[in-house]
Design an enzyme around this catalytic site. Structure first.
Site, mmCIF file in Angstrom:
data_model
loop_
_atom_site.group_PDB
_atom_site.id
_atom_site.type_symbol
_atom_site.label_atom_id
_atom_site.label_comp_id
_atom_site.label_asym_id
_atom_site.label_seq_id
_atom_site.Cartn_x
_atom_site.Cartn_y
_atom_site.Cartn_z
ATOM 1 N N HIS A 120 0.832 -1.206 0.000
ATOM 2 C CA HIS A 120 0.000 0.000 0.000
ATOM 3 C C HIS A 120 0.863 1.251 0.000
ATOM 4 C CE1 HIS A 120 -3.966 1.873 0.670
ATOM 5 N NE2 HIS A 120 -3.288 2.820 1.284
ATOM 6 N N ASP A 122 0.352 5.512 -1.023
ATOM 7 C CA ASP A 122 -0.619 6.549 -1.367
ATOM 8 C C ASP A 122 -0.029 7.684 -2.197
ATOM 9 O OD1 ASP A 122 -3.378 6.129 -0.260
ATOM 10 O OD2 ASP A 122 -2.233 5.728 1.560
ATOM 11 N N GLU A 225 -8.895 1.501 -2.555
ATOM 12 C CA GLU A 225 -9.010 1.561 -1.087
ATOM 13 C C GLU A 225 -10.374 2.113 -0.684
ATOM 14 O OE1 GLU A 225 -6.433 2.983 2.796
ATOM 15 O OE2 GLU A 225 -6.256 4.119 0.944
ATOM 16 N N HIS A 252 -13.273 1.791 3.912
ATOM 17 C CA HIS A 252 -12.239 2.659 4.456
ATOM 18 C C HIS A 252 -12.699 3.004 5.865
ATOM 19 C CE1 HIS A 252 -9.489 6.229 4.783
ATOM 20 N NE2 HIS A 252 -8.667 5.262 4.372
ATOM 21 N N HIS A 298 -8.831 -1.866 7.419
ATOM 22 C CA HIS A 298 -9.888 -0.873 7.650
ATOM 23 C C HIS A 298 -11.248 -1.465 8.013
ATOM 24 C CE1 HIS A 298 -7.966 3.018 6.761
ATOM 25 N NE2 HIS A 298 -7.270 2.376 5.834
ATOM 26 N N HIS A 319 -2.380 -3.172 4.692
ATOM 27 C CA HIS A 319 -1.576 -2.273 5.546
ATOM 28 C C HIS A 319 -2.168 -2.232 6.952
ATOM 29 C CE1 HIS A 319 -4.701 0.152 3.684
ATOM 30 N NE2 HIS A 319 -4.440 1.217 4.413
ATOM 31 N N ASP A 388 2.305 1.954 3.900
ATOM 32 C CA ASP A 388 1.390 3.101 3.969
ATOM 33 C C ASP A 388 2.125 4.421 3.750
ATOM 34 O OD1 ASP A 388 -1.104 4.233 4.088
ATOM 35 O OD2 ASP A 388 -1.478 3.755 6.187
#
Length: 494
Positions: A120, A122, A225, A252, A298, A319, A388
């Site tokens: 993961h 971003d 995600e 999420h 999540h 993650h 992450d």
């Protein structure tokens, strides 16, 4: 006791150094290197002394003098050229540095063959926030991108060979423009591959990852995600698969109409589906049919257990870390880790300080503790990395950006992880799970056609085509007006 060797700069500007065994309560001997605290002082103190021969090499074999080929003499009788100094205050740190250097060299050697696959990252979200996804902006150049955890030089330094890039859109897009926003984030991932073909190659299967390894490129995959990105539609799920999505995080930090998120376990949100609703179960089945990795980062514990029990293929936590070590609800509790073990699934450890130490500060060693714990409970095959990066505000000391992966691998080697276990955490475990997901997929099977009840969807800004027998081009005036009411409300016209 053997001799220890120190890389780096030595006395008098020479590189490298050899640290011999300790001598207790010996007289201090003046050093020819001024400016080092405590050196060159006469007298006797209750501290250990060490002999040091500074060389231009790195860590040598025990007892060997790189310059003369000889060996350190017996205790109290330095070999020619040795210098005796008081050094207990720095001796063990130097030992640690040298030992760590040896493990890091081994880590780099392993990662040249088996680079890291990270679950993961971003960076696409940062590209949206900073540049509105305009990759031709000179400031967005990924070779020189500043103020991010990720750029091309850092990826190369970190031996990252596979990356699930997050196509993330926040929860406030749910029931609004979530699908549009998700498409834009998938698009920017594809354009990264197009603009930097020498570094990135977009792939959609385990074979593509292995091929990218051979070519020395970063295998780039799309991870969506948040289940709100499919807007409660199996058709949208299938369309995202066609665009390259290979994992979907079921939620999420908000419930979807068909799955509960982790905030349910904190009491902040109210459970709506008690894990997975009937339609949520249909989503799991369709993901299995397509060959999409089910991502349980999540989600609530009930959702974790429901998905693990229902899925015909292993799942991932892209993650998340170990709840036993940091009791944050984003982490995975031990009873779920047992299900991870039973199903051959994978937990890719998150580096966010709040999930590592449950504090604002954390360090690399604490991240390794999470890897150790998951390995102990679920097995070495259940461990992966999900840093992450560029999605969190605080990272552990020693893991400040994607270039630091070799340091984490070195720490695992120091902790007696075998080479096979390390290669598993780097890439082999994820590849195994991915291959099993691909084997379970069955595109000859008829696609799922389940439709979520309209009553489970928020009516704001939604049309109702397909939900009413009278829907279509030729609505009666009253039905037409009724169908327009939500849209007019959205526009503030009623």
């Amino acid at each position: 006791m053997g001799h220890f060797y120190l890389p780096g700069r030595g006395l008098g500007g020479e590189a490298g150094g050899r640290v011999g065994p300790a001598q207790l309560r010996g007289p201090a001997v003046s050093s020819s290197s001024p400016g080092v605290p405590g050196w060159g002082e006469a007298g006797t103190i209750a501290e250990a002394t060490v002999r040091v021969t500074w060389t231009k090499g790195l860590c040598l074999s025990p007892g060997q003098d790189s310059q003369s080929g000889g060996h350190i003499g017996p205790v109290g009788k330095p070999a020619p050229g040795d210098q005796i100094m008081w050094a207990s205050w720095w001796f063990w740190p130097l030992v640690a540095i040298c030992t760590a250097d040896q493990f890091r060299d081994q880590a780099v050697q392993i990662m040249q063959d088996t680079p890291a696959i990270d679950g993961h990252n971003d960076l696409p979200w940062q590209l949206l926030k900073s540049f509105n996804n305009q990759l031709l902006d000179t400031r967005a150049n990924l070779s020189s991108l500043a103020h991010t955890h990720t750029n091309i030089p850092k990826l190369k330094a970190g031996f990252v060979g596979g990356q699930f890039w997050s196509a993330y859109t926040p929860c406030d897009t749910q029931n609004k423009d979530a699908v549009k926003r998700t498409l834009e984030q998938i698009d920017v991932i594809h354009r990264m591959c197009q603009l930097y073909p020498e570094t990135f190659v977009c792939v959609t299967n385990s074979t593509g990852i292995r091929q990218a390894f051979q070519e020395g490129k970063v295998a780039s995959l799309v991870g969506v995600e948040g289940g709100h990105s499919i807007d409660s539609s199996l058709a949208v799920l299938r369309a995202l698969y066609q665009l390259g999505m290979r994992y979907l995080t079921l939620t999420h930090s908000c419930n979807t109409p068909w799955a509960d998120n982790w905030l349910v376990d904190t009491g902040t949100d109210t459970a709506q589906s008690q894990g997975l609703s009937s339609f949520g179960q249909s989503v799991i089945k369709e993901m299995n049919r397509l060959g999409v990795l089910i991502d349980l980062a999540h989600v609530s514990v009930a959702t974790m257990k429901a998905a693990l029990q229902l899925s015909k293929a292993p799942v991932i936590f892209s993650h998340s870390s170990a709840y036993q070590l940091c009791q944050h609800r984003r982490n995975v509790p031990d009873d779920v880790l047992q299900l991870v073990k039973q199903t051959g699934s994978l937990v890719m450890v998150n580096f966010y300080n709040d999930y590592v130490s449950c504090k604002a500060e954390a360090n690399l060693s604490q991240v390794a503790d999470h890897l150790d714990h998951i390995k102990a409970v679920a097995g070495a095959g259940a461990v992966g990395f999900g840093g992450d990066f560029d999605g969190v505000s605080r990272l552990p000391s020693g893991l400040e950006d994607v270039s630091k992966y070799p340091d984490l691998v070195a720490e695992l080697l120091r902790r007696k992880w075998t080479e096979a276990e390390v290669r598993g955490a780097l890439a082999d475990n994820l590849l195994r799970v991915f291959e099993e997901v691909e084997q379970v997929s069955n595109h000859t099977q008829a696609p799922g056609e389940e439709v979520i009840p309209l009553t489970q969807l928020e009516p704001s800004c939604r049309t109702q085509y397909g939900y009413s027998k009278s829907s279509g081009k030729h609505l009666q005036p009253g039905a037409l007006l009724a169908s327009l009411v939500p849209l007019l409300l959205c526009q503030g016209l009623l």
